[in-house]
Design a protein around this motif. Structure first.
Motif: not given
Length: 197
Positions: A131-141, A146-150
């Protein structure tokens, strides 16, 4: 993707931390660039050099957090990182000068660098290797969210200053970022799981 993955405490906490961390970091670079060039009149080269200590303290914060997580877990570095970010970002909200902004944002970046490491360590610490790849993908998303909101938040708050009509917008926007970091520290203290003994 198993949607239940984002409901796991460690993954949700990591996603929250990366969201707030990226929002703060991108907001700082966005505001800083407009402040240094538009308000203080520095050219692109000087502005880039003014961001150098900010980049260095970001790396230092990440390095320190990586060392601390191994011994005390992610919660304390996460809360401390967001607290340091709040304190640093409060400086340009109170004193609007080039020196105060560089010093304050550099301190804030020390904390922000730490929380990037905390986010990754928290989100990936309790997932299976499959599941590490999916969890990492969630972090990237959520990094992108966060960039957009900031940028959307601070540009709305600092709109008058960005248009060159009023300097107080920059200070208010830095204050909003400092408050967001402080609220983030409180939330992180609740949602980031304790270190396993």
């Amino acid at each position: 993707m198993d949607l239940a993955l984002i409901g796991r405490r460690s993954v949700a906490a990591g996603v929250f931390v990366i969201l707030i961390g990226t929002a703060l970091m991108v907001a700082v670079f966005f505001l800083g660039t407009f402040y240094f060039q538009g308000r203080e009149g520095h050219g692109p080269l000087i502005t880039g050099l003014l961001f150098l200590p900010i980049a260095l303290t970001t790396m230092l914060g990440a390095n320190l957090a990586g060392r601390l997580i191994a011994t005390v877990g992610a919660r304390r570095p996460g809360v401390a990182g967001l607290g340091v970010a709040a304190a640093g970002l409060l400086v340009p909200a109170v004193w609007s000068t080039t020196l105060a902004t560089v010093l304050g944002v550099s301190v804030g970046a020390l904390g922000i660098g730490a929380i990037f490491v905390v986010a990754a360590a928290t989100a990936l610490s309790q997932v299976d290797p499959s599941e590490a790849g999916v969890a990492s993908g969630l972090l990237s998303t959520f990094h992108e969210f966060g960039a957009s909101i900031g940028v959307a938040t601070v540009s709305s708050v600092a709109a008058a200053s960005l248009a060159g009509t009023d300097a107080s917008g920059f200070q208010t926007a830095f204050l909003v970022a400092a408050v967001a970091a402080l609220v983030g520290a409180v939330v992180a203290g609740v949602v980031i799981p304790r270190a396993r003994q």
